[in-house]
Design a protein around this motif. Structure first.
Motif, PDB file in Angstrom:
ATOM      1  N   GLY A 195      -7.647  15.830  -2.558  1.00  0.00           N
ATOM      2  CA  GLY A 195      -7.880  16.233  -3.956  1.00  0.00           C
ATOM      3  C   GLY A 195      -9.232  15.764  -4.462  1.00  0.00           C
ATOM      4  O   GLY A 195      -9.968  16.517  -5.116  1.00  0.00           O
ATOM      5  N   ALA A 196      -9.582  14.522  -4.162  1.00  0.00           N
ATOM      6  CA  ALA A 196     -10.881  13.992  -4.583  1.00  0.00           C
ATOM      7  C   ALA A 196     -12.031  14.746  -3.910  1.00  0.00           C
ATOM      8  O   ALA A 196     -13.051  15.031  -4.539  1.00  0.00           O
ATOM      9  CB  ALA A 196     -10.967  12.505  -4.270  1.00  0.00           C
TER      10      ALA A 196
ATOM     11  N   THR B 272       0.765   6.696   3.854  1.00  0.00           N
ATOM     12  CA  THR B 272      -0.453   7.388   4.303  1.00  0.00           C
ATOM     13  C   THR B 272      -0.486   8.835   3.849  1.00  0.00           C
ATOM     14  O   THR B 272      -1.554   9.380   3.610  1.00  0.00           O
ATOM     15  CB  THR B 272      -0.580   7.325   5.834  1.00  0.00           C
ATOM     16  OG1 THR B 272       0.606   7.843   6.413  1.00  0.00           O
ATOM     17  CG2 THR B 272      -0.824   5.912   6.294  1.00  0.00           C
ATOM     18  N   ARG B 273       0.666   9.462   3.708  1.00  0.00           N
ATOM     19  CA  ARG B 273       0.705  10.848   3.257  1.00  0.00           C
ATOM     20  C   ARG B 273       0.182  10.968   1.822  1.00  0.00           C
ATOM     21  O   ARG B 273      -0.552  11.893   1.484  1.00  0.00           O
ATOM     22  CB  ARG B 273       2.129  11.366   3.356  1.00  0.00           C
ATOM     23  CG  ARG B 273       2.249  12.808   3.183  1.00  0.00           C
ATOM     24  CD  ARG B 273       3.651  13.241   3.484  1.00  0.00           C
ATOM     25  NE  ARG B 273       3.684  14.671   3.514  1.00  0.00           N
ATOM     26  CZ  ARG B 273       4.729  15.386   3.745  1.00  0.00           C
ATOM     27  NH1 ARG B 273       5.872  14.791   3.999  1.00  0.00           N
ATOM     28  NH2 ARG B 273       4.675  16.683   3.740  1.00  0.00           N
ATOM     29  N   ARG B 274       0.558  10.033   0.999  1.00  0.00           N
ATOM     30  CA  ARG B 274       0.097  10.024  -0.398  1.00  0.00           C
ATOM     31  C   ARG B 274      -1.412   9.772  -0.462  1.00  0.00           C
ATOM     32  O   ARG B 274      -2.118  10.377  -1.255  1.00  0.00           O
ATOM     33  CB  ARG B 274       0.863   8.953  -1.159  1.00  0.00           C
ATOM     34  CG  ARG B 274       0.680   8.996  -2.616  1.00  0.00           C
ATOM     35  CD  ARG B 274       1.663   8.070  -3.266  1.00  0.00           C
ATOM     36  NE  ARG B 274       1.307   7.854  -4.641  1.00  0.00           N
ATOM     37  CZ  ARG B 274       1.798   6.933  -5.409  1.00  0.00           C
ATOM     38  NH1 ARG B 274       2.719   6.111  -4.927  1.00  0.00           N
ATOM     39  NH2 ARG B 274       1.424   6.799  -6.634  1.00  0.00           N
ATOM     40  N   ARG B 275      -1.904   8.877   0.365  1.00  0.00           N
ATOM     41  CA  ARG B 275      -3.352   8.613   0.423  1.00  0.00           C
ATOM     42  C   ARG B 275      -4.119   9.855   0.859  1.00  0.00           C
ATOM     43  O   ARG B 275      -5.192  10.145   0.348  1.00  0.00           O
ATOM     44  CB  ARG B 275      -3.652   7.483   1.396  1.00  0.00           C
ATOM     45  CG  ARG B 275      -3.433   6.142   0.840  1.00  0.00           C
ATOM     46  CD  ARG B 275      -3.963   5.123   1.812  1.00  0.00           C
ATOM     47  NE  ARG B 275      -3.197   3.912   1.694  1.00  0.00           N
ATOM     48  CZ  ARG B 275      -3.152   2.966   2.592  1.00  0.00           C
ATOM     49  NH1 ARG B 275      -3.826   3.097   3.720  1.00  0.00           N
ATOM     50  NH2 ARG B 275      -2.442   1.893   2.396  1.00  0.00           N
TER      51      ARG B 275
ATOM     52  N   LYS C 194      -3.254  13.016   0.455  1.00  0.00           N
ATOM     53  CA  LYS C 194      -3.287  13.970  -0.654  1.00  0.00           C
ATOM     54  C   LYS C 194      -4.345  13.575  -1.684  1.00  0.00           C
ATOM     55  O   LYS C 194      -5.078  14.421  -2.194  1.00  0.00           O
ATOM     56  CB  LYS C 194      -1.920  14.053  -1.339  1.00  0.00           C
ATOM     57  CG  LYS C 194      -0.882  14.786  -0.555  1.00  0.00           C
ATOM     58  CD  LYS C 194       0.427  14.817  -1.351  1.00  0.00           C
ATOM     59  CE  LYS C 194       1.524  15.516  -0.605  1.00  0.00           C
ATOM     60  NZ  LYS C 194       2.785  15.526  -1.362  1.00  0.00           N
ATOM     61  N   PHE C 195      -4.410  12.299  -1.999  1.00  0.00           N
ATOM     62  CA  PHE C 195      -5.398  11.825  -2.959  1.00  0.00           C
ATOM     63  C   PHE C 195      -6.822  12.050  -2.438  1.00  0.00           C
ATOM     64  O   PHE C 195      -7.696  12.506  -3.172  1.00  0.00           O
ATOM     65  CB  PHE C 195      -5.179  10.333  -3.251  1.00  0.00           C
ATOM     66  CG  PHE C 195      -6.153   9.769  -4.224  1.00  0.00           C
ATOM     67  CD1 PHE C 195      -6.048  10.052  -5.582  1.00  0.00           C
ATOM     68  CD2 PHE C 195      -7.195   8.956  -3.794  1.00  0.00           C
ATOM     69  CE1 PHE C 195      -6.958   9.539  -6.492  1.00  0.00           C
ATOM     70  CE2 PHE C 195      -8.101   8.446  -4.687  1.00  0.00           C
ATOM     71  CZ  PHE C 195      -7.981   8.728  -6.049  1.00  0.00           C
ATOM     72  N   ALA C 196      -7.068  11.769  -1.183  1.00  0.00           N
ATOM     73  CA  ALA C 196      -8.397  11.943  -0.586  1.00  0.00           C
ATOM     74  C   ALA C 196      -8.790  13.419  -0.558  1.00  0.00           C
ATOM     75  O   ALA C 196      -9.933  13.776  -0.865  1.00  0.00           O
ATOM     76  CB  ALA C 196      -8.433  11.350   0.813  1.00  0.00           C
TER      77      ALA C 196
ATOM     78  N   SER D  79       0.839  -1.205   0.000  1.00  0.00           N
ATOM     79  CA  SER D  79       0.000   0.000   0.000  1.00  0.00           C
ATOM     80  C   SER D  79       0.871   1.251   0.000  1.00  0.00           C
ATOM     81  O   SER D  79       1.967   1.260   0.550  1.00  0.00           O
ATOM     82  CB  SER D  79      -0.924  -0.001   1.215  1.00  0.00           C
ATOM     83  OG  SER D  79      -0.154   0.062   2.383  1.00  0.00           O
ATOM     84  N   PRO D  80       0.369   2.337  -0.636  1.00  0.00           N
ATOM     85  CA  PRO D  80       1.144   3.577  -0.663  1.00  0.00           C
ATOM     86  C   PRO D  80       1.216   4.209   0.733  1.00  0.00           C
ATOM     87  O   PRO D  80       0.397   3.922   1.598  1.00  0.00           O
ATOM     88  CB  PRO D  80       0.368   4.467  -1.627  1.00  0.00           C
ATOM     89  CG  PRO D  80      -0.984   3.890  -1.696  1.00  0.00           C
ATOM     90  CD  PRO D  80      -0.856   2.441  -1.355  1.00  0.00           C
TER      91      PRO D  80
END
Length: 136
Positions: free
Chosen positions: A19-20, A10-13, A15-17, A7-8
Motif C-alpha cells: 500500500g505504501a 508478516t502478511r499484514r506487513r 499489505k502495508f508495504a 510484531s504484527p
C-alpha cells in the motif's frame, strides 16, 4: 510457555508495504506528469523572455513586469501600456477593466497572446502594494 510476539504477522506487513509503495509511486507519477507539462515550472514570463520567443498567435502566455511611467493610454475600457523588467519593454493592450491597484510602477501580470510587437491581454492583474510597514 507460549511466547507472544510483539510484531504484527508478516502478511499484514506485506499489505502495508505494498500500500505504501502504491501511494509513493502514484505521488511520484503525478509530480512527474505535472512537471512535464509545458509552462508548468514557470508561472509567467518576463518581457525579455517573451520577446525572445517566436510570435505564436494561438499560444497564450502570462507575462509580468512593472508599468512604465508615461505609457498608459486609455480610451474607454481600451487601454494600452508598457511593462518592463528593466531590460526590455512590451506593449500591452486590453479592453478589459483594470484592477484598482493598477498604476504607474505597479507590478502586473497579464494573460493573453503575443504577436511579436504587442501583447493582447485578456486579463490583467496588479500586485497590491503592501499596506503594512514596519514600525521604526
Amino acid at each position: 510457555m507460549d511466547r507472544v510476539t510483539a510484531s504484527p504477522p508478516t502478511r499484514r506487513r506485506a499489505k502495508f508495504a505494498i500500500g505504501a509503495a502504491i501511494i509513493l509511486f502514484a505521488l511520484l507519477g503525478l509530480i512527474g506528469w505535472a512537471m512535464a507539462r509545458p509552462g508548468s515550472t514557470s508561472y509567467y514570463l518576463t518581457p525579455t523572455e517573451l520577446r525572445a520567443k517566436a510570435p505564436a498567435t494561438a499560444k497564450t502566455y502570462r507575462v509580468s513586469g512593472n508599468v512604465v511611467r508615461g505609457s498608459i493610454h486609455r480610451r474607454g475600457l481600451a487601454t494600452s501600456f508598457a511593462i518592463t523588467d528593466s531590460h526590455n519593454r512590451v506593449i500591452v493592450t486590453t479592453t478589459q477593466a483594470l484592477p484598482s491597484a493598477f498604476k504607474v510602477g505597479a507590478q502586473v501580470v497579464a494573460d493573453g497572446t503575443y504577436n511579436g510587437h504587442s501583447f493582447s491581454a485578456t486579463q490583467v492583474l496588479a500586485k497590491c502594494p503592501s499596506k503594512f510597514k514596519p514600525k521604526d
